[in-house]
Design an enzyme around this catalytic site. Structure first.
Site, PDB file in Angstrom:
ATOM      1  N   ASP A 165       0.851  -1.183   0.000  1.00  0.00           N
ATOM      2  CA  ASP A 165       0.000   0.000   0.000  1.00  0.00           C
ATOM      3  C   ASP A 165       0.891   1.240   0.000  1.00  0.00           C
ATOM      4  O   ASP A 165       2.121   1.118  -0.007  1.00  0.00           O
ATOM      5  CB  ASP A 165      -0.943  -0.004   1.207  1.00  0.00           C
ATOM      6  CG  ASP A 165      -2.293   0.672   0.919  1.00  0.00           C
ATOM      7  OD1 ASP A 165      -2.279   1.758   0.292  1.00  0.00           O
ATOM      8  OD2 ASP A 165      -3.330   0.125   1.319  1.00  0.00           O
ATOM      9  N   GLY A 169       4.318   1.379  -1.907  1.00  0.00           N
ATOM     10  CA  GLY A 169       4.381   1.710  -3.319  1.00  0.00           C
ATOM     11  C   GLY A 169       3.033   2.184  -3.817  1.00  0.00           C
ATOM     12  O   GLY A 169       2.019   2.054  -3.132  1.00  0.00           O
ATOM     13  N   PHE A 181       0.400   1.533  -6.735  1.00  0.00           N
ATOM     14  CA  PHE A 181       0.120   0.511  -7.744  1.00  0.00           C
ATOM     15  C   PHE A 181      -0.283   1.090  -9.090  1.00  0.00           C
ATOM     16  O   PHE A 181      -0.395   0.362 -10.075  1.00  0.00           O
ATOM     17  CB  PHE A 181      -0.917  -0.512  -7.257  1.00  0.00           C
ATOM     18  CG  PHE A 181      -2.226   0.061  -6.763  1.00  0.00           C
ATOM     19  CD1 PHE A 181      -3.126   0.649  -7.628  1.00  0.00           C
ATOM     20  CD2 PHE A 181      -2.563  -0.033  -5.416  1.00  0.00           C
ATOM     21  CE1 PHE A 181      -4.339   1.146  -7.170  1.00  0.00           C
ATOM     22  CE2 PHE A 181      -3.779   0.459  -4.943  1.00  0.00           C
ATOM     23  CZ  PHE A 181      -4.667   1.046  -5.824  1.00  0.00           C
ATOM     24  N   HIS A 216     -13.348  -1.728  -7.526  1.00  0.00           N
ATOM     25  CA  HIS A 216     -14.602  -0.974  -7.604  1.00  0.00           C
ATOM     26  C   HIS A 216     -14.405   0.531  -7.426  1.00  0.00           C
ATOM     27  O   HIS A 216     -15.336   1.303  -7.647  1.00  0.00           O
ATOM     28  CB  HIS A 216     -15.644  -1.528  -6.622  1.00  0.00           C
ATOM     29  CG  HIS A 216     -15.397  -1.202  -5.173  1.00  0.00           C
ATOM     30  ND1 HIS A 216     -16.336  -1.435  -4.201  1.00  0.00           N
ATOM     31  CD2 HIS A 216     -14.333  -0.663  -4.523  1.00  0.00           C
ATOM     32  CE1 HIS A 216     -15.874  -1.065  -3.024  1.00  0.00           C
ATOM     33  NE2 HIS A 216     -14.656  -0.587  -3.190  1.00  0.00           N
TER      34      HIS A 216
END
Length: 346
Positions: free
Chosen positions: A209, A235, A237, A255
């Site tokens: 995360d 990090g 993503f 979502h």
């Protein structure tokens, strides 16, 4: 007079129309830490609850509050009125006591503190297609959360709460025998990695995360005593590749985004996997006929409130995106309540 079959009834209309009353009763009880205090005391009379919480309302108001929670199934009661003795039900004692690692009330705290107000603007969201949260004040929702330690703590607790049951189910239902490593992308407090490692000792898991979350995840890993098999890594993503692993998981991540970004994230997961590796999305997957999983549809509307462009999806949607990316096959595993693990194999 007994209602005849097929006669119109206002019951469901009133039940749904007043649904926010029931919601606010539960959310208020959680905000008062009522279930935590009952867990500590084991049993309490209404007067003791009133004194402990510092309530200035009438005794009758307190009885209405506690008895409603009893009817809803969150409290048990012996006696009535001044002889009533209240205690937690098994569900409340397990999931709503802040002192237990199984506490899921974080999502309810965030609903009370943030989402309850924002959902009052659902009509504006539908009319405009725009988010109805902090971004209405020209603030970056995720930026605001990750810059404010208190908001970040509340958000990670909320994400842990809403997914804990799913993580426990996934850790026990998925066949991990062919795999050795897992990375949980957007792993928040690290609970999915912890649950997988706890139930599958051969697995080595990484919770991935943004940098501000890493200390929270490390603290949770330490709390569960799983530092040898679970690590936290930092990090973004979207701006960097996902680190390689046999299994890539995203829980309540896809979502958040529009279809283009959903496919882009699935492509990143595909690139991080070896042949035979698995990508797993754990969310409120909506049934293809859109007749059963109303929670998934409400969560999708919550994404309108929070992001404007994000949405929850069906397994048919997931299959379409997996095919575009190049995954060989897919499957779906029901988890806790209305959530499932949609799985794509490379």
């Amino acid at each position: 007079m007994e209602q005849q079959p097929n006669q119109p009834s206002p019951e469901n209309i009133m039940k749904i129309g007043t649904g926010f009353w029931a919601s606010k009763i539960l959310l208020t009880a959680v905000s008062f830490k009522l279930f935590t205090r009952l867990a500590e005391k084991k049993t309490m009379k209404a007067k003791d609850v009133k004194d402990l919480l510092g309530l200035k309302c009438t005794d009758r108001n307190v009885y209405d509050f506690l008895d409603a929670l009893t009817v809803f199934g969150f409290l048990k009661r012996e006696g009535v009125w001044d002889t009533a003795i209240y205690s937690n039900t098994v569900d409340a004692d397990t999931f709503l006591d802040t002192n237990k690692p199984s506490y899921i009330g974080g999502i309810l705290e965030m609903m009370n503190n943030r989402l309850y107000t924002f959902w009052g603007n659902l009509g504006d969201g539908l009319l405009t297609g725009l988010p109805q949260n902090e971004t209405k004040r020209s603030e970056d929702f995720f930026g605001l959360i990750y810059q404010d330690p208190e908001k970040l703590k509340e958000f990670t607790s909320a994400m842990s709460g809403i997914q804990m049951g799913n993580f426990m189910a996934f850790a026990q239902k998925f066949d991990f025998t062919k795999y050795k490593t897992l990375i949980d992308v957007g792993g928040s407090a690290g609970l999915l990695s912890i649950m997988v490692a706890k139930h599958n000792p051969h697995m080595h898991c990484t919770s991935f995360d943004l940098p501000p979350v890493e200390p929270i995840a490390n603290a949770t890993i330490l709390q569960f005593g799983l530092s040898d098999s679970v690590k936290a890594a930092s990090g973004d993503f979207f701006t960097m590749p996902i680190p390689n692993a046999d299994i890539v998981v995203m829980g309540n991540i896809l979502h958040d985004w529009d279809e283009g970004n959903k496919i882009a994230l699935m492509q990143k997961a595909y690139d991080a996997l070896p042949p035979g590796g698995a990508f797993v999305a754990i969310e409120g997957i909506i049934d293809d006929e859109r007749k059963q999983n109303v929670f998934g549809m409400m969560m999708s509307l919550n994404m309108l409130i929070e992001t404007g462009t994000g949405f929850d999806y069906t397994f048919a949607d997931f299959n379409k995106w997996a095919n575009i990316v190049g995954f060989k096959s897919t499957s779906i595993v029901p988890l806790a309540g209305p959530s499932s693990a949609a799985i794509a194999y490379k």
